[in-house]
Design a protein around this motif. Structure first.
Motif, mmCIF file in Angstrom:
data_model
loop_
_atom_site.group_PDB
_atom_site.id
_atom_site.type_symbol
_atom_site.label_atom_id
_atom_site.label_comp_id
_atom_site.label_asym_id
_atom_site.label_seq_id
_atom_site.Cartn_x
_atom_site.Cartn_y
_atom_site.Cartn_z
ATOM 1 N N VAL A 583 41.090 -27.336 -3.848
ATOM 2 C CA VAL A 583 41.991 -26.211 -4.113
ATOM 3 C C VAL A 583 41.818 -25.189 -2.999
ATOM 4 N N ILE A 584 42.931 -24.735 -2.435
ATOM 5 C CA ILE A 584 42.900 -23.651 -1.452
ATOM 6 C C ILE A 584 43.615 -22.453 -2.064
ATOM 7 N N ILE A 585 42.887 -21.356 -2.250
ATOM 8 C CA ILE A 585 43.497 -20.116 -2.735
ATOM 9 C C ILE A 585 43.862 -19.303 -1.500
ATOM 10 N N PHE A 586 45.131 -19.362 -1.126
ATOM 11 C CA PHE A 586 45.594 -18.734 0.108
ATOM 12 C C PHE A 586 45.455 -17.219 0.020
ATOM 13 N N ASP A 587 45.765 -16.659 -1.166
ATOM 14 C CA ASP A 587 45.570 -15.227 -1.394
ATOM 15 C C ASP A 587 45.146 -15.029 -2.838
ATOM 16 N N SER A 588 44.176 -14.146 -3.046
ATOM 17 C CA SER A 588 43.568 -13.970 -4.362
ATOM 18 C C SER A 588 44.402 -13.043 -5.238
ATOM 19 N N ASP A 589 44.335 -13.296 -6.552
ATOM 20 C CA ASP A 589 45.024 -12.455 -7.531
ATOM 21 C C ASP A 589 44.179 -11.222 -7.818
ATOM 22 N N TRP A 590 44.838 -10.100 -8.099
ATOM 23 C CA TRP A 590 44.100 -8.898 -8.485
ATOM 24 C C TRP A 590 43.292 -9.132 -9.753
ATOM 25 N N PRO A 610 33.828 -34.434 -7.440
ATOM 26 C CA PRO A 610 33.454 -33.019 -7.290
ATOM 27 C C PRO A 610 34.642 -32.222 -6.751
ATOM 28 N N VAL A 611 34.786 -30.998 -7.232
ATOM 29 C CA VAL A 611 35.930 -30.160 -6.860
ATOM 30 C C VAL A 611 35.475 -29.091 -5.870
ATOM 31 N N GLN A 612 36.212 -28.974 -4.774
ATOM 32 C CA GLN A 612 35.908 -27.970 -3.752
ATOM 33 C C GLN A 612 37.022 -26.923 -3.746
ATOM 34 N N ILE A 613 36.633 -25.663 -3.926
ATOM 35 C CA ILE A 613 37.582 -24.548 -3.876
ATOM 36 C C ILE A 613 37.367 -23.800 -2.566
ATOM 37 N N TYR A 614 38.424 -23.591 -1.802
ATOM 38 C CA TYR A 614 38.360 -22.754 -0.601
ATOM 39 C C TYR A 614 39.192 -21.501 -0.858
ATOM 40 N N ARG A 615 38.556 -20.351 -0.766
ATOM 41 C CA ARG A 615 39.264 -19.074 -0.948
ATOM 42 C C ARG A 615 39.331 -18.373 0.408
ATOM 43 N N LEU A 616 40.539 -18.073 0.883
ATOM 44 C CA LEU A 616 40.720 -17.469 2.200
ATOM 45 C C LEU A 616 40.803 -15.948 2.071
ATOM 46 N N ILE A 617 39.915 -15.251 2.769
ATOM 47 C CA ILE A 617 39.870 -13.787 2.743
ATOM 48 C C ILE A 617 39.886 -13.282 4.187
ATOM 49 N N THR A 618 40.758 -12.332 4.491
ATOM 50 C CA THR A 618 40.838 -11.788 5.846
ATOM 51 C C THR A 618 39.756 -10.730 6.043
ATOM 52 N N ARG A 619 38.897 -10.944 7.024
ATOM 53 C CA ARG A 619 37.730 -10.093 7.250
ATOM 54 C C ARG A 619 38.129 -8.695 7.722
#
Length: 708
Positions: A583-590, A610-619
């Motif tokens: 799962v790729i979370i391109f942008d997180s929910d509030w 096994p499930v891999q979650i990638y959450r993308l956050i702009t530094r």
């Protein structure tokens, strides 16, 4: 009955074999898709006064836009019999009224018995089911002829020691059997209940087993009502049909559909065709919250013996017209299902309890006086003691050891040089508002608009009005490939996606990508098309039958679809996509609960990998600040829940998180986010260049934080 005089839809076009003439596939009005025909273009144009104009507009569209999928011109379910609902005779020929799979009742058509027998399902013959449904069974007659308000005493309840064997040899898992036992225990005690298991543990199956227990063991042959969001109605219907022999009718559609459902599915008829009053032909009616309101005049008079409300947090708004209307239904027993119990305020908790048991929880003020001060462990334990008899809550890690582990990796992404330019532009354009600070309440809308613009910029500058056009003007003449490369290079997240998906594709993974914005999904979709990678998509604009078809295409073993694009809230409820493992979370929910619900589309019963979650956050942007604050709220929420789990299985309290429907930050917090998140926009561009050139393995090693 229809005829071949009026064309309803134009479906496809092709060149007739051996000629240069164009022919068009047409569907006739009031006839099923079985009667579709290929006609010459000239024939279609001559069918109506505006035929030529209609054909011209139709031929301007590309086939990929017209067709249901790459392989199918229209939904193949439209040729599969869902239910036979009536019969008649004309000129010595027997006709049956057919409700087609994936279509509402108002699209039902009359077909000859020969066609019905040709299309009937050999493994589950719909015609035989129709004839069986017309007969009033003795067991149902007996069930309706006793005092239906009398239940066995609580002392008569005995838990099932092992799972019954259901239809198609299905059995319940150990904790699901416990859930079914608990629901029947509450029923014996005249106690309405909340099944609040974590998402992915099979609340649908447990509720279906409970209704089936009433049906088979208590000889209560309905009527039962199940109310669910539209996105899960197909799954509910499949589960009830797969697990039980109960006659389930889906009540959905416009007024014409609903009238036909009542006419053909609600009542038995005697030999003269007269309705037999007081006994219902269906066992379960399955409908949506919206239909429960629109069809109240037809549904409310029915004395429902049990009602299950899925995704019951829809009722948490105490001023909801829907909740007030449903309270006026006669429901002898109520079961609420929710995977995210009590995630918001105590007022919403009271609204749920008031719907569940209005006589006990009549006063919101009295409830808040007793339970509203959650500052000590004693306060929490008092609320837990209240909820324990009403609620059953289990977590995946506690009851289902067979579900593989889930690991979440937060990847810090850099703003690209182009993004920094637009980020700075937004901040500078709104500098006067920021400088005025929190002294003026009327500044709040401007601050929120600034947040939205910055959020779009963090995702992709093309989301900003006029940005793509300006970038293309500045770049000059571009080839198609250069334009495609600009789509990637303009956003740090797209740079990362390009590297990450290439690695995942080579590793044979299947991926879900979630975003809050449909326009962001449009950009990712353009990227996937450019890479010629197969994908499916669900957002709020995709009709329910098309959603299910997309899920089925993605899930079949021979599927070439690599990525499934989903809008977090549209695709977060009731969808099973365990064929994917990433799962790729391109942008997180509030509201982080929405992201957790999205992850549960993959991390649930049936997952083998096994499930891999990638959450993308702009530094170094406001997005990072926002994510950190949401994470703190989720941490508090989990801490409280875990404390309550230690005290017992039947109680749960979640922190008073802000509702996703409300503005999650106040004015001061917004200003602080914007100012602190401005840091990254004014940093040197060397970081951006280094990030774009870095390989994916290095990024995953150096720029990530792993959360087990």
């Amino acid at each position: 009955m229809g005829d071949h005089t009026t064309i309803d839809k134009l479906l496809s076009y092709r060149t007739r074999e051996g000629t240069d003439e164009l022919e068009i596939l047409v569907k006739y009005k009031n006839l099923s898709y079985y009667h579709n025909a290929w006609l010459l273009q000239s024939e279609v144009e001559a069918h109506s006064a505006n035929g030529r104009q209609r054909v011209r507009r139709f031929l301007e569209k590309p086939l990929w836009e017209l067709h249901f999928s790459e392989d199918e011109i229209f939904n193949p379910n439209y040729l599969r019999i869902d239910r036979v609902i009536d019969e008649g005779e004309a000129h010595g020929i027997v006709y049956y009224l057919i409700k087609w799979r994936g279509q509402t009742y108002d699209a039902a058509t009359w077909e000859t018995s020969d066609i019905v027998q040709e299309l009937d399902d050999e493994t589950s013959p719909r015609l035989a089911e129709y004839h069986a449904r017309r007969q009033l069974p003795d067991e149902k007659l007996k069930s309706y002829n006793v005092d239906r308000n009398v239940r066995p005493p609580p002392s008569a309840w005995k838990p099932a020691k092992e799972s019954p064997v259901y239809k198609n040899d299905h059995t319940l898992r150990t904790y699901q059997l416990e859930g079914m036992n608990w629901l029947t225990f509450c029923w014996h005690r005249h106690q309405n209940s909340i099944l609040a298991d974590e998402m992915g543990l099979g609340k649908t199956v447990q509720s279906t087993a409970f209704l089936n227990n009433l049906f088979t063991q208590m000889n209560i042959r309905g009527p039962f009502l199940v109310i669910t969001p539209l996105s899960t109605i197909g799954n509910w219907e499949r589960e009830i049909r797969e697990w039980t022999d109960m006659n389930v009718v889906t009540y959905h559609g416009g007024q014409m559909s609903r009238n036909l459902i009542v006419e053909t599915e609600f009542y038995y008829r005697d030999v003269r065709g007269h309705v037999i009053p007081g006994i219902y032909k269906f066992d379960v009616v399955l409908t949506t919250y919206e239909m429960a309101m629109s069809g109240a005049s037809q549904l409310r008079p029915i004395p429902w013996m049990a009602c299950v409300l899925d995704e019951a947090h829809r009722l948490k708004n105490k001023s909801s017209k829907m909740g007030e209307l449903l309270k006026s239904y006669h429901m002898d027993h109520r079961v609420l299902l929710t995977g995210t119990p009590l995630q918001n305020s105590l007022e919403e908790l009271w609204a749920l309890l008031n719907f569940l048991q209005a006589d006990r929880f009549a006063s919101e003020q009295a409830f808040k006086e007793v339970y509203g001060n959650l500052k000590t462990a004693q306060d929490v334990e008092r609320l837990q003691a209240l909820l324990q008899p009403l609620m059953l809550r289990r977590l995946k890690e506690d009851v289902e050891k067979s579900i593989p582990v889930k690991e979440e990796t937060v990847i810090e992404v850099e703003l690209t040089t182009l993004q920094k330019k637009w980020y700075r532009s937004i901040l500078e354009r709104n500098f006067s508002w920021l400088k005025q600070g929190g002294s003026k309440k009327q500044n709040v809308p401007n601050l929120i608009n600034t947040m939205i613009e910055l959020r779009k910029c963090c995702l992709h500058p093309f989301l900003l009005k006029g940005a793509e056009e300006q970038m293309l003007d500045e770049a000059g003449e571009l080839t198609h490939q250069q334009h495609f490369q600009l789509l990637i290079d303009a956003s740090g997240k797209m740079v990362l996606i390009d590297k990450l998906l290439t690695k995942l594709k080579a590793g044979g993974h299947k991926v879900l990508i979630f975003s809050q914005m449909t326009k962001c999904l449009d950009i990712i979709q353009d990227y996937l098309r450019g890479k010629a990678w197969g994908f499916e998509r669900i957002d709020g604009n995709v009709r329910n039958e098309l959603r299910q078809a997309a899920i089925e295409r993605f899930s079949v073993p021979e599927s070439e679809s690599f990525v499934f694009l989903l809008c977090t809230r549209a695709g977060g409820v009731g969808i099973n996509l365990t064929v994917a493992d990433t799962v790729i979370i391109f942008d997180s929910d509030w509201n982080p609960q929405n992201d957790l619900q999205a992850q549960s589309r993959v991390h649930r019963i049936g997952q083998k990998k096994p499930v891999q979650i990638y959450r993308l956050i702009t530094r170094n942007t406001y997005e990072r600040e926002m994510f950190d604050r949401a994470s703190m709220k989720l941490g508090l929420d989990r801490a409280v829940l875990q404390k309550l789990h230690a005290g017992g299985n039947h109680g749960a309290y979640a922190s008073q998180m802000e509702s996703s429907s409300k503005q999650p930050f106040n004015r001061e917090e917004i200003e602080d986010l914007l100012k602190r998140g401005a840091y990254g926009a004014f940093m040197d561009d060397d970081d951006s260049k280094a990030f774009c050139e870095e390989d994916i393995d290095s990024i995953l090693q150096r720029r990530t934080q792993t959360i087990k």
